[in-house]
Design a protein around this motif. Structure first.
Motif: not given
Length: 388
Positions: A347-358
């Protein structure tokens, strides 16, 4: 950039923490000890344990061990003979487990618990009418109950397209015993940038399966022994780079649980998302590809007889491939007395840094040797290479 991998997934945390880094499907299939006489319609012992593949508890003969443990109120599957004499340590009533450990007459212990919090039950097979041996069987109990969390939300979650927001990350969340896909959204700017000050997690629907007007098959999906498959695959709008992810939901087709991902058009230069109505979205439903694409062959990833995912000292690695699926199963008899449903849910966050569209989303399975592993989401970032 064209050769770079755009898939992002979360590594294991330094320490697994229940309800913080992972959660569980509970009591979907669980090891259960029952005498064959209590599985037989005529109170006979003329069969063998493996003959009981799909049955229920019929009675409680002579008030033996069956009267000393909670009954399996659901279906009983896949029985097997372990030993004539067993020592059984039952779990506290507040536990998801039925047994802390089971020990046979040779001293072999099934389950890792060393001490028993209560008196150990001595479970011995017996003879009846000289020629019948009434054996205790180790079976799997499929029992929907208030402590069996086996539900997945089928409701769609969508970014606020009217505010020009798109999906930038995902995570699995369990709320009121139901697993949801939660999305992170952010405002899309020109040339594929995201306004970081607008990043937020969209709240998941707050409902319970027994609420009024909540319907199985419409609002949620309930797993069972027969229906416990989950697709391990990813979806991306490969033929048109102007589509980016604006919504997602769990979807079921022919007893396969998978993802249905929604895409919206956008203009790369000015950053505007096209189409505010949901009907303007395109979607890709991987579960239905089994039906409409004869060349789409799925392969089962077998995870039988594994240990608790949190018991491994090694970090998990992605093991699944696209076009695979797995079945939720019980842990192994020797490792855990079959008491826990695996895999766990990351249940961990799956995000990118910096944020980008998917450009896409997916579900995969990660594990380490001997571990029951985790099911987790992955994200596929937008492909900027064509615009450089």
């Amino acid at each position: 950039m064209e050769k770079a991998d755009r898939v992002a997934w979360r590594c294991d945390p330094e320490k697994h923490v229940h309800k913080v880094t992972y959660d569980e499907v509970t009591r979907l299939l669980q090891g259960f000890i029952e005498n064959e006489i209590d599985l037989s319609n005529d109170e006979s012992c003329g069969e063998t344990c493996p003959d009981y593949r799909n049955t229920t508890t019929i009675g409680c003969f002579d008030q033996k061990f069956c009267s000393q443990q909670p009954k399996c109120e659901g279906r009983i599957h896949d029985c097997q003979f372990v030993d004539s004499d067993l020592s059984v340590c039952q779990s506290p009533t507040s536990s998801y487990r039925r047994y802390e450990y089971i020990q046979n007459s040779d001293g072999q212990k099934f389950g890792e618990h060393e001490m028993c919090w209560r008196d150990v039950n001595n479970v011995e097979s017996w003879s009846r009418w000289l020629f019948w041996r009434c054996s205790y069987c180790f079976c799997l109990c499929d029992e929907p109950s208030p402590i069996s969390d086996r539900y997945f939300s089928l409701r769609k979650t969508r970014s606020d397209v009217r505010a020009n927001k798109v999906v930038t990350g995902v995570r699995f969340v369990k709320k009121n015993r139901v697993f949801h896909i939660q999305i992170q959204q952010g405002q899309l700017l020109p040339r594929g940038a995201i306004n970081e000050s607008t990043l937020e997690w969209v709240p998941v629907d707050d409902y319970k399966i027994n609420d009024a007007n909540i319907t199985e098959g419409v609002d949620y999906y309930a797993m069972s022994y027969e229906n416990r498959r989950i697709n391990l695959d990813e979806t991306i709008f490969e033929h048109d780079r102007i589509f980016i992810v604006t919504g997602v939901r769990f979807h079921v087709f022919k007893n396969y649980l998978g993802l249905k991902v929604y895409f919206s058009r956008h203009n790369f230069v000015d950053g505007k998302v096209r189409g505010y109505k949901e009907e303007d979205e395109k979607y890709i439903d991987l579960t239905m590809m089994y039906e409409y694409n004869p060349g789409f062959q799925s392969e089962e990833l077998n995870i039988d007889n594994l240990d608790l995912p949190t018991s491994s000292k090694e970090n998990s690695q992605p093991l699944s491939k696209n076009k695979q699926y797995l079945k939720f199963v019980n842990t192994g008899l020797e490792a855990d007395a079959g008491q826990t449903t695996i895999p766990f849910i990351d249940i961990q966050d799956v995000v990118s840094n910096p944020p980008v569209p998917l450009a896409g989303l997916g579900i995969y399975y990660k594990s380490s040797p001997g571990s029951g592993g985790f099911v987790a989401p992955k994200v596929i970032s937008f492909d900027y290479a064509a615009y450089v």
